[in-house]
Scaffold this active site. Structure first.
Site, PDB file in Angstrom:
ATOM      1  N   GLU A   1     -11.000   0.613  -3.480  1.00 50.27           N
ATOM      2  CA  GLU A   1     -11.256   0.345  -2.059  1.00 50.27           C
ATOM      3  C   GLU A   1     -11.935   1.545  -1.401  1.00 50.27           C
ATOM      4  O   GLU A   1     -11.462   2.674  -1.508  1.00 50.27           O
ATOM      5  CB  GLU A   1      -9.908   0.033  -1.393  1.00 50.27           C
ATOM      6  CG  GLU A   1     -10.002  -0.369   0.070  1.00 50.27           C
ATOM      7  CD  GLU A   1      -8.645  -0.831   0.620  1.00 50.27           C
ATOM      8  OE1 GLU A   1      -7.797  -1.315  -0.159  1.00 50.27           O
ATOM      9  OE2 GLU A   1      -8.436  -0.692   1.830  1.00 50.27           O
TER      10      GLU A   1
ATOM     11  N   LYS B   1      -1.151  -1.244  -4.423  1.00 46.95           N
ATOM     12  CA  LYS B   1      -2.302  -0.394  -4.101  1.00 46.95           C
ATOM     13  C   LYS B   1      -1.781   1.011  -3.852  1.00 46.95           C
ATOM     14  O   LYS B   1      -0.762   1.174  -3.177  1.00 46.95           O
ATOM     15  CB  LYS B   1      -3.007  -0.973  -2.871  1.00 46.95           C
ATOM     16  CG  LYS B   1      -3.749   0.012  -1.980  1.00 46.95           C
ATOM     17  CD  LYS B   1      -4.500  -0.727  -0.884  1.00 46.95           C
ATOM     18  CE  LYS B   1      -4.640   0.104   0.371  1.00 46.95           C
ATOM     19  NZ  LYS B   1      -5.283  -0.645   1.479  1.00 46.95           N
TER      20      LYS B   1
ATOM     21  N   ASP C   1      -7.076   3.036  -3.171  1.00 47.37           N
ATOM     22  CA  ASP C   1      -7.811   3.129  -1.899  1.00 47.37           C
ATOM     23  C   ASP C   1      -8.134   4.590  -1.605  1.00 47.37           C
ATOM     24  O   ASP C   1      -7.237   5.415  -1.393  1.00 47.37           O
ATOM     25  CB  ASP C   1      -6.945   2.535  -0.776  1.00 47.37           C
ATOM     26  CG  ASP C   1      -7.683   2.446   0.555  1.00 47.37           C
ATOM     27  OD1 ASP C   1      -8.851   2.889   0.630  1.00 47.37           O
ATOM     28  OD2 ASP C   1      -7.095   1.928   1.526  1.00 47.37           O
TER      29      ASP C   1
ATOM     30  N   GLY D   1      -3.924  -3.923   6.439  1.00 39.41           N
ATOM     31  CA  GLY D   1      -2.956  -3.607   7.485  1.00 39.41           C
ATOM     32  C   GLY D   1      -3.224  -2.232   8.054  1.00 39.41           C
ATOM     33  O   GLY D   1      -3.966  -1.430   7.467  1.00 39.41           O
TER      34      GLY D   1
ATOM     35  N   LYS E   1      -9.372  -6.538   8.180  1.00 42.32           N
ATOM     36  CA  LYS E   1      -8.385  -6.154   9.190  1.00 42.32           C
ATOM     37  C   LYS E   1      -8.921  -6.661  10.511  1.00 42.32           C
ATOM     38  O   LYS E   1     -10.000  -6.223  10.945  1.00 42.32           O
ATOM     39  CB  LYS E   1      -8.259  -4.630   9.267  1.00 42.32           C
ATOM     40  CG  LYS E   1      -7.683  -3.988   8.023  1.00 42.32           C
ATOM     41  CD  LYS E   1      -7.686  -2.482   8.148  1.00 42.32           C
ATOM     42  CE  LYS E   1      -7.160  -1.834   6.888  1.00 42.32           C
ATOM     43  NZ  LYS E   1      -7.390  -0.379   6.883  1.00 42.32           N
TER      44      LYS E   1
ATOM     45  N   LYS F   1      -2.879   4.980  -2.615  1.00 36.13           N
ATOM     46  CA  LYS F   1      -3.902   5.814  -2.003  1.00 36.13           C
ATOM     47  C   LYS F   1      -4.286   6.886  -3.009  1.00 36.13           C
ATOM     48  O   LYS F   1      -3.429   7.407  -3.734  1.00 36.13           O
ATOM     49  CB  LYS F   1      -3.331   6.467  -0.739  1.00 36.13           C
ATOM     50  CG  LYS F   1      -3.001   5.467   0.360  1.00 36.13           C
ATOM     51  CD  LYS F   1      -4.261   4.883   0.960  1.00 36.13           C
ATOM     52  CE  LYS F   1      -3.959   3.992   2.140  1.00 36.13           C
ATOM     53  NZ  LYS F   1      -5.179   3.420   2.735  1.00 36.13           N
TER      54      LYS F   1
ATOM     55  N   SER G   1       0.859  -1.178   0.000  1.00 41.25           N
ATOM     56  CA  SER G   1       0.000   0.000   0.000  1.00 41.25           C
ATOM     57  C   SER G   1       0.897   1.231   0.000  1.00 41.25           C
ATOM     58  O   SER G   1       1.659   1.444   0.945  1.00 41.25           O
ATOM     59  CB  SER G   1      -0.891  -0.025   1.244  1.00 41.25           C
ATOM     60  OG  SER G   1      -1.605   1.181   1.370  1.00 41.25           O
TER      61      SER G   1
ATOM     62  N   ASP H   1     -13.525  -1.662   3.038  1.00 39.06           N
ATOM     63  CA  ASP H   1     -12.624  -1.727   4.192  1.00 39.06           C
ATOM     64  C   ASP H   1     -13.416  -1.192   5.392  1.00 39.06           C
ATOM     65  O   ASP H   1     -14.082  -1.965   6.105  1.00 39.06           O
ATOM     66  CB  ASP H   1     -11.368  -0.892   3.861  1.00 39.06           C
ATOM     67  CG  ASP H   1     -10.402  -0.707   5.019  1.00 39.06           C
ATOM     68  OD1 ASP H   1     -10.730  -1.056   6.153  1.00 39.06           O
ATOM     69  OD2 ASP H   1      -9.291  -0.170   4.795  1.00 39.06           O
TER      70      ASP H   1
HETATM   71  O1  OSB Z   1      -7.121   2.061   4.526  1.00 44.16           O
HETATM   72  O2  OSB Z   1      -6.037   0.279   4.317  1.00 44.16           O
HETATM   73  C1  OSB Z   1      -6.149   1.396   4.816  1.00 44.16           C
HETATM   74  C2  OSB Z   1      -3.031   2.237   6.865  1.00 44.16           C
HETATM   75  C3  OSB Z   1      -3.602   2.902   7.937  1.00 44.16           C
HETATM   76  C4  OSB Z   1      -4.959   3.092   7.963  1.00 44.16           C
HETATM   77  C5  OSB Z   1      -5.760   2.630   6.910  1.00 44.16           C
HETATM   78  C6  OSB Z   1      -5.192   1.950   5.839  1.00 44.16           C
HETATM   79  C7  OSB Z   1      -3.804   1.782   5.806  1.00 44.16           C
HETATM   80  C8  OSB Z   1      -3.096   1.168   4.680  1.00 44.16           C
HETATM   81  C9  OSB Z   1      -1.724   0.603   4.955  1.00 44.16           C
HETATM   82  O3  OSB Z   1      -3.505   1.147   3.551  1.00 44.16           O
HETATM   83  C10 OSB Z   1      -1.702  -0.875   5.004  1.00 44.16           C
HETATM   84  C11 OSB Z   1      -0.411  -1.401   5.565  1.00 44.16           C
HETATM   85  O4  OSB Z   1       0.546  -1.521   4.796  1.00 44.16           O
HETATM   86  O5  OSB Z   1      -0.360  -1.696   6.775  1.00 44.16           O
HETATM   87 MG    MG Z   2      -8.259   0.869   3.165  1.00 42.64          MG
END
Ligand code: OSB
Ligand code: MG
Length: 363
Positions: A207, A155, A182, A284, A256, A157, A130, A232
């Site tokens: 996402e 992925k 995402d 994560g 998660k 953001k 991510s 999510d």
């Molecule tokens: O939306 O998936 C998410 C990290 C913190 C809060 C929300 C998200 C995320 C990530 C990182 O996308 C995922 C990771 O590598 O731990």
């Molecule tokens: Mg997410």
């Protein structure tokens, strides 16, 4: 029985920017339980601020110390514990921290690895990555590195107004990589034309495009766009997952454990996704090596069919809280099924070094 907690503040290797803000540190709560010659650790994935969800470290500590901790007496099985605290509404991250502590404890008691204790598993996780929002050239550099390292899905953001620039720049250079975006709930249904325009990027899914607790508008959106929808934030329990599939709000779920009150619900959600011909993967929360071990054990489960955000430890922190980090070889992360429980070897010096507050519960 004594349970200790440590609030840790870990500097991230790189700032992590989402549509809701930039993190330079990750502040999480580590729990340590020692009883009957067994030591278990877990991590609460709430953060300093309530920006991803309403929970934060202060609410989690409040709920845990006032309501949850007493239910650890007699060390119940994780499912039993969850039932005993079901009268408390929400606060899934707080519940998950203790539910997972019990998972580690009981897996160790049964001399099984957590992955085996959870059920049928392949013994390895399939990692994706991510990547946070940054200047485009920085994002492309990160993607280049990630592709070379063998990540199975990238992925990125996105944020309202930046989505086309980000995704077009990536697709111009990497027309074929497995790519997802995402939005962390940055759009509304009024942005339908903008969201439709993202179909051209051939994403494996988008996402959480809409509101963090929405199902209805995601269901409407799924009928208007060809890109599959992954939820999510909106999926907070197995019941919500059932509803989401029933109304066609998503076809993919980012699971998660922290968001859904732990591993019991996580496994149920993965099963629901499979039964509905959907897909499930493990997300994560920038966990330290302690929380990461739980995500890895879940990601290795046969019910998980898509690459997760379960990157190896070294992607996040220069120094982690464990002495035996996960590493990635040929695009997979192996899990040592011979080690009991999470299998982690906690580095107590590092834990001390990053702790900003700590205490004990006597129960
Ligand atoms: O939306 O998936 C998410 C990290 C913190 C809060 C929300 C998200 C995320 C990530 C990182 O996308 C995922 C990771 O590598 O731990
Ligand atoms: Mg997410």
């Amino acid at each position: 029985m004594e349970i200790s907690y440590y609030i840790v503040r870990m500097p991230l290797k790189n700032p992590f920017t989402t549509s809701f803000g930039t993190d330079i540190y990750r502040e999480s709560i580590i729990f340590r339980l020692s009883e009957n010659g067994i030591t278990a650790y877990s991590e609460c994935v709430s953060d300093h601020d309530p920006f991803y969800s309403y929970e934060d470290n202060t609410t989690a500590m409040h709920i845990i110390s006032e309501y949850l901790i007493k239910s650890l007496k007699n060390l119940p099985e994780p499912e039993e514990f969850l039932k005993s605290v079901s009268y408390i509404k929400g606060h899934n991250m707080a519940k998950a921290a203790l539910e997972m502590l019990l998972y580690d404890y009981h897996a160790r008691l049964n001399k099984k690895s957590l992955a085996d204790y959870l059920g049928q598993n392949r013994g390895y996780a399939i990692p994706g990555i991510s990547i946070g929002i940054d200047k485009i050239d920085k994002m492309l550099e990160r993607i280049d590195e990630a592709v070379k390292m063998g990540y199975n899905r990238i992925k990125v953001k996105i944020k309202k107004g930046l989505e086309n620039e980000i995704l077009k720049s990536i697709r111009d250079v990497y027309p074929d990589i497995s790519l997802s975006a995402d939005a962390n709930s940055d759009y509304t249904f009024n942005d339908i034309e903008l969201l439709k325009s993202l179909d051209r990027y051939n994403l494996v899914y988008i996402e959480q495009p809409l509101c963090y607790d929405d199902l209805i508008y995601h269901s409407k959106l799924s009928r208007e766009i060809s890109t599959p929808i992954c939820l999510d934030e909106s999926i907070t329990s197995s019941k919500r997952a059932e509803k989401a599939f029933e109304i066609g709000a998503c076809s993919v779920i980012n699971i998660k454990p922290g968001r859904v009150s732990g591993l019991t619900e996580s496994i149920k959600i993965a099963r629901i996704a499979m039964e509905n011909n959907g897909h499930a993967w493990v997300g994560g929360m920038l966990e330290t090596g302690i929380g990461r071990a739980y995500n890895m054990a879940l990601a290795a489960n046969n019910l998980i069919d898509y690459p997760g955000d379960t990157s190896p430890n070294a992607r996040y922190y220069s120094e982690d809280l464990v002495k035996n980090p996960f590493t990635m070889d040929n695009g997979i992360i192996s899990i040592d099924l011979k080690r009991p429980g999470t299998g982690i070897d906690v580095d107590s010096n590092a834990l001390k070094k990053y702790t900003i507050d700590s205490g004990k519960f006597e129960i």
